[in-house]
Scaffold this active site. Structure first.
Site, PDB file in Angstrom:
ATOM      1  N   GLU A 123       0.838  -1.197   0.000  1.00 51.94           N
ATOM      2  CA  GLU A 123       0.000   0.000   0.000  1.00 51.94           C
ATOM      3  C   GLU A 123       0.875   1.250   0.000  1.00 51.94           C
ATOM      4  O   GLU A 123       1.784   1.377   0.814  1.00 51.94           O
ATOM      5  CB  GLU A 123      -0.926   0.004   1.215  1.00 51.94           C
ATOM      6  CG  GLU A 123      -1.792   1.230   1.360  1.00 51.94           C
ATOM      7  CD  GLU A 123      -2.609   1.524   0.109  1.00 51.94           C
ATOM      8  OE1 GLU A 123      -2.509   2.672  -0.392  1.00 51.94           O
ATOM      9  OE2 GLU A 123      -3.327   0.617  -0.362  1.00 51.94           O
TER      10      GLU A 123
ATOM     11  N   THR B 256     -14.420  -6.709  -1.330  1.00 56.06           N
ATOM     12  CA  THR B 256     -13.594  -5.686  -0.702  1.00 56.06           C
ATOM     13  C   THR B 256     -14.507  -4.601  -0.146  1.00 56.06           C
ATOM     14  O   THR B 256     -15.711  -4.567  -0.419  1.00 56.06           O
ATOM     15  CB  THR B 256     -12.633  -5.035  -1.714  1.00 56.06           C
ATOM     16  OG1 THR B 256     -13.395  -4.198  -2.596  1.00 56.06           O
ATOM     17  CG2 THR B 256     -11.883  -6.079  -2.516  1.00 56.06           C
TER      18      THR B 256
ATOM     19  N   ASP C 258      -6.550   3.232  -8.704  1.00 54.89           N
ATOM     20  CA  ASP C 258      -6.762   4.582  -9.207  1.00 54.89           C
ATOM     21  C   ASP C 258      -6.832   4.530 -10.733  1.00 54.89           C
ATOM     22  O   ASP C 258      -5.937   3.973 -11.373  1.00 54.89           O
ATOM     23  CB  ASP C 258      -5.603   5.475  -8.764  1.00 54.89           C
ATOM     24  CG  ASP C 258      -5.892   6.953  -8.968  1.00 54.89           C
ATOM     25  OD1 ASP C 258      -6.447   7.313 -10.025  1.00 54.89           O
ATOM     26  OD2 ASP C 258      -5.556   7.751  -8.074  1.00 54.89           O
TER      27      ASP C 258
ATOM     28  N   GLU D 290     -16.006  -2.819  -3.089  1.00 57.05           N
ATOM     29  CA  GLU D 290     -17.071  -3.542  -3.785  1.00 57.05           C
ATOM     30  C   GLU D 290     -18.396  -3.384  -3.047  1.00 57.05           C
ATOM     31  O   GLU D 290     -19.432  -3.120  -3.669  1.00 57.05           O
ATOM     32  CB  GLU D 290     -16.733  -5.028  -3.928  1.00 57.05           C
ATOM     33  CG  GLU D 290     -17.823  -5.783  -4.677  1.00 57.05           C
ATOM     34  CD  GLU D 290     -17.549  -7.269  -4.824  1.00 57.05           C
ATOM     35  OE1 GLU D 290     -18.515  -8.002  -5.138  1.00 57.05           O
ATOM     36  OE2 GLU D 290     -16.398  -7.684  -4.650  1.00 57.05           O
TER      37      GLU D 290
END
Length: 211
Positions: A63, A187, A114, A190
């Protein structure tokens, strides 16, 4: 979605060095044992669900956002006594490639990246041709990339990139519903998008056995 800086970030990261690393803390062999990779693990829910479901796997989450990284580490700290098969790293994926072994990974997960919609930003997409070559290197034969998004232009352009690379066998599932499969839990994004009625697209790219 921008996450605000939390006052607890420094303490949480200091207390959980066993399940998290910054780029500066990596050693040459730090990442050689992992066989599943999530690029952009966000708040960590997906990574933790997968690692719990498959305790024999070794899961690496990457991340780039410090605030998201800290939130993922905080969430992971609550389960680390029961799960010891994951690590979360704060770094751009490009900086980690020298640390990641060739032909090791069974799967790479890219969830709601992104979209970088402007023409001058296209090279920053996680489906750029340069990165596809690195993913191909990392995967073992028969390994898969799971690319999930709600963004239609990104999905269409990314599908074209995967096909044009001539490195993978490509299939798509549109719309994708996580409850219909056993290999991809939902997720946070989602759940959020589907509550709003936004359809999800999934691309699965498989490294061909003959390549």
């Amino acid at each position: 979605m921008r996450l605000r800086h939390r006052s607890w970030t420094k303490d949480v990261l200091a207390q959980n060095k066993d399940i998290s690393r910054s780029f500066s803390e990596l050693k040459e062999d730090s990442l050689k044992f992992f066989d599943h990779l999530e690029i952009g693990c966000g708040l960590g829910g997906f990574l933790l669900s997968l690692s719990k479901k498959n305790p024999k796997g070794k899961y690496l989450g990457v991340e780039v956002s410090l605030n998201a990284f800290a939130s993922a580490v905080k969430k992971a700290s609550a389960v680390k006594k029961e799960q010891d098969n994951f690590l979360i790293v704060h770094a751009p994926i490009e900086r980690l490639f020298p640390y990641l072994p060739t032909g090791r990974f069974e799967a790479i997960y890219i969830n709601f990246p992104d979209p970088w919609p402007k023409k001058r930003q296209l090279h920053r997409r996680l489906s750029s041709p340069k990165l596809l070559k690195e993913y191909y290197r990392l995967l073992k034969k028969g390994g898969k990339i799971y690319f999930r998004t709600d963004n239609v232009p990104l999905f269409e352009d990314s599908t074209e990139s995967f096909v044009d690379s001539n490195l993978f066998r490509v299939e798509t599932i549109v719309p994708f519903l996580s409850e219909t499969v056993d290999f991809l839990p939902p997720t946070e994004y989602e759940r959020k998008f589907r509550e709003k009625g936004v359809p999800i697209q999934l691309l699965i790219a498989t490294k061909e056995e003959s390549r």
